[in-house]
Design an enzyme around this catalytic site. Structure first.
Site, PDB file in Angstrom:
ATOM      1  N   ASP A  62       0.812  -1.200  -0.063  1.00 51.85           N
ATOM      2  CA  ASP A  62      -0.119   0.009  -0.074  1.00 51.85           C
ATOM      3  C   ASP A  62       1.020   1.081   0.028  1.00 51.85           C
ATOM      4  OD1 ASP A  62      -1.460   2.187   0.590  1.00 51.85           O
ATOM      5  OD2 ASP A  62      -2.625   1.086   2.170  1.00 51.85           O
ATOM      6  N   SER A 142      -1.610  15.125 -13.618  1.00 49.98           N
ATOM      7  CA  SER A 142      -3.252  14.813 -14.257  1.00 49.98           C
ATOM      8  C   SER A 142      -3.508  16.305 -14.776  1.00 49.98           C
ATOM      9  CB  SER A 142      -4.196  14.449 -13.350  1.00 49.98           C
ATOM     10  OG  SER A 142      -5.486  14.618 -13.923  1.00 49.98           O
ATOM     11  N   TYR A 155      -9.395  15.718  -5.225  1.00 52.93           N
ATOM     12  CA  TYR A 155      -8.567  14.981  -6.417  1.00 52.93           C
ATOM     13  C   TYR A 155      -7.744  15.899  -6.987  1.00 52.93           C
ATOM     14  CZ  TYR A 155      -7.151  11.954 -10.437  1.00 52.93           C
ATOM     15  OH  TYR A 155      -6.514  11.623 -11.285  1.00 52.93           O
ATOM     16  N   LYS A 159      -3.456  16.365  -7.034  1.00 50.05           N
ATOM     17  CA  LYS A 159      -2.726  16.339  -8.490  1.00 50.05           C
ATOM     18  C   LYS A 159      -1.974  17.631  -8.629  1.00 50.05           C
ATOM     19  CE  LYS A 159      -3.642  12.068  -9.425  1.00 50.05           C
ATOM     20  NZ  LYS A 159      -2.548  10.978  -9.436  1.00 50.05           N
TER      21      LYS A 159
HETATM   22  P1  NAD Z   1      -6.934   2.440 -11.762  1.00 52.81           P
HETATM   23  O1  NAD Z   1      -7.717   2.732 -10.833  1.00 52.81           O
HETATM   24  O2  NAD Z   1      -7.584   1.907 -13.259  1.00 52.81           O
HETATM   25  O3  NAD Z   1      -5.608   1.756 -11.474  1.00 52.81           O
HETATM   26  C1  NAD Z   1      -4.866   2.242 -10.080  1.00 52.81           C
HETATM   27  C2  NAD Z   1      -4.044   0.916  -9.723  1.00 52.81           C
HETATM   28  O4  NAD Z   1      -3.637   1.388  -8.502  1.00 52.81           O
HETATM   29  C3  NAD Z   1      -4.888  -0.241  -9.344  1.00 52.81           C
HETATM   30  O5  NAD Z   1      -4.264  -1.268  -9.695  1.00 52.81           O
HETATM   31  C4  NAD Z   1      -5.102  -0.013  -7.702  1.00 52.81           C
HETATM   32  O6  NAD Z   1      -5.029  -1.407  -7.067  1.00 52.81           O
HETATM   33  C5  NAD Z   1      -3.758   0.699  -7.573  1.00 52.81           C
HETATM   34  N1  NAD Z   1      -3.701   1.304  -6.380  1.00 52.81           N
HETATM   35  C6  NAD Z   1      -4.621   2.117  -5.669  1.00 52.81           C
HETATM   36  N2  NAD Z   1      -4.496   2.537  -4.606  1.00 52.81           N
HETATM   37  C7  NAD Z   1      -3.208   1.861  -4.391  1.00 52.81           C
HETATM   38  C8  NAD Z   1      -2.286   1.994  -2.860  1.00 52.81           C
HETATM   39  N3  NAD Z   1      -2.684   2.665  -2.038  1.00 52.81           N
HETATM   40  N4  NAD Z   1      -1.109   1.144  -3.094  1.00 52.81           N
HETATM   41  C9  NAD Z   1      -1.140   0.512  -4.075  1.00 52.81           C
HETATM   42  N5  NAD Z   1      -1.566   0.465  -5.201  1.00 52.81           N
HETATM   43  C10 NAD Z   1      -2.727   1.041  -5.384  1.00 52.81           C
HETATM   44  O7  NAD Z   1      -6.441   4.000 -12.444  1.00 52.81           O
HETATM   45  P2  NAD Z   1      -5.600   4.588 -13.445  1.00 52.81           P
HETATM   46  O8  NAD Z   1      -6.506   5.398 -14.457  1.00 52.81           O
HETATM   47  O9  NAD Z   1      -4.746   3.561 -14.065  1.00 52.81           O
HETATM   48  O10 NAD Z   1      -4.629   5.757 -12.993  1.00 52.81           O
HETATM   49  C11 NAD Z   1      -3.208   5.642 -12.707  1.00 52.81           C
HETATM   50  C12 NAD Z   1      -2.730   6.968 -12.100  1.00 52.81           C
HETATM   51  O11 NAD Z   1      -2.943   8.081 -12.908  1.00 52.81           O
HETATM   52  C13 NAD Z   1      -3.448   7.483 -10.776  1.00 52.81           C
HETATM   53  O12 NAD Z   1      -2.511   8.372 -10.193  1.00 52.81           O
HETATM   54  C14 NAD Z   1      -4.504   8.542 -11.480  1.00 52.81           C
HETATM   55  O13 NAD Z   1      -4.771   9.671 -10.602  1.00 52.81           O
HETATM   56  C15 NAD Z   1      -3.663   9.066 -12.674  1.00 52.81           C
HETATM   57  N6  NAD Z   1      -4.589   9.524 -13.686  1.00 52.81           N
HETATM   58  C16 NAD Z   1      -5.387   8.935 -14.334  1.00 52.81           C
HETATM   59  C17 NAD Z   1      -6.240   9.420 -15.216  1.00 52.81           C
HETATM   60  C18 NAD Z   1      -7.485   8.668 -16.189  1.00 52.81           C
HETATM   61  O14 NAD Z   1      -7.989   9.390 -16.856  1.00 52.81           O
HETATM   62  N7  NAD Z   1      -7.549   7.424 -16.009  1.00 52.81           N
HETATM   63  C19 NAD Z   1      -5.986  10.797 -15.867  1.00 52.81           C
HETATM   64  C20 NAD Z   1      -4.889  11.487 -15.318  1.00 52.81           C
HETATM   65  C21 NAD Z   1      -4.437  11.006 -14.207  1.00 52.81           C
END
Ligand code: NAD
Length: 259
Positions: A62, A142, A155, A159
């Site tokens: 975590d 982000s 959120y 970021k």
């Molecule tokens: P997602 O929810 O599909 O995947 C996130 C992964 O992180 C999951 O496998 C989850 O189990 C893991 N995770 C969550 N909390 C955790 C913790 N405390 N310890 C260890 N692992 C943990 O999300 P995503 O869309 O792949 O996003 C990945 C990153 O990119 C994030 O930081 C998100 O904020 C950022 N982001 C996403 C988007 C989007 O449009 N999806 C846009 C901008 C930024």
């Protein structure tokens, strides 16, 4: 782009953007340490990496728990025989009007999105220094780290904080040969967006899928982003080609937020 011989740790590697990054890094020649809360998911990604002919190791942690991040890095170094780049990708979304945010909501997202990146920066830099080598730290920000979005206020704040940490860490660690940068995706079709869309539907009465479509309509290049689009930037930031870049939070969003 060659990452041959590099060992790279990716948090949140079980799915979505983290999985896409891990696979691209492996294609470009890196061995990868896969860290996530979900053991079964990182085991599946490990098999995919190995099918590409690279080494992988998994570690359940975590990222909001400091000791677990240090342990993950020690594990990566021991299993893969080096440590060159850490990608602090794990994060959670939270869709809520600011009026409804509770102390528990705030604590949870601060601990994961800001705490996770803080511990990743700290532990990653400590390891590079202990090994007497240069290194790269890459953080997930982000579009919401450049502009606050309604219903995504806290959120967005986390970021923005990732950008601040990236700039401060770049200044603190430059003399040690460590660069620190962030990637800022737009709208990526992962489970995170399924959750965001569902929560918007509950809160605003919008039909399911409508919020996602509305956001995608605002993208100049006319399509949603894929994890592969994000990974293309992250592999560059992981490579020696980015050696003269530090302290930057680079937008990769198809044309949504212009800075
Ligand atoms: P997602 O929810 O599909 O995947 C996130 C992964 O992180 C999951 O496998 C989850 O189990 C893991 N995770 C969550 N909390 C955790 C913790 N405390 N310890 C260890 N692992 C943990 O999300 P995503 O869309 O792949 O996003 C990945 C990153 O990119 C994030 O930081 C998100 O904020 C950022 N982001 C996403 C988007 C989007 O449009 N999806 C846009 C901008 C930024």
């Amino acid at each position: 782009m060659s990452l041959n011989g590099k060992v790279i740790l990716v948090t949140g590697a079980g799915q979505g953007i983290g999985r896409g990054i891990a696979l691209r890094l492996a294609r470009d020649g890196a061995d990868v340490a896969l860290v996530d809360l979900k053991a079964d998911k990182i085991e599946a990604v490990k098999a995919e990496v190995e099918a590409l002919g690279r080494k992988a190791t998994t570690f359940v942690a975590d990222v909001s728990v400091r000791e677990q991040v240090y342990a993950a890095i020690d594990h990566a170094e021991k299993e893969l025989g080096g440590f060159d780049v850490i990608i602090n990708n794990a994060g959670i979304a939270q869709v809520k009007p600011l009026a409804d945010v509770t102390p528990e909501d705030l604590q949870r997202i601060l601990h994961i999105n800001i705490g996770g990146v803080t511990w990743g920066i700290q532990a990653g830099a400590a390891k590079f220094k202990a090994r007497g080598q240069k290194g790269k730290i890459i953080n997930a920000s982000s579009i919401a780290g450049h502009e606050g979005f309604a219903m995504l206020g806290v959120y967005s704040a986390t970021k923005f904080a990732v950008r601040a940490l990236t700039q401060a860490a770049a200044k603190e660690y430059a003399s040690a040969g460590i660069t620190v940068n962030a990637y800022c995706p737009g709208v990526v079709g992962t489970d995170m967006w399924v959750e965001i869309d569902e929560r918007f539907a509950e809160l605003t009465g919008a039909p399911k899928g409508a919020t996602y479509e509305k956001f995608v309509e605002g993208i100049a290049l006319g399509r949603a982003q894929t994890p592969e689009d994000v990974a293309a930037l992250v592999t560059f930031l992981s490579s020696d080609d980015s050696d003269y870049i530090t302290g930057q939070a680079i937008l990769t969003d198809g044309g949504m937020v212009y800075r």
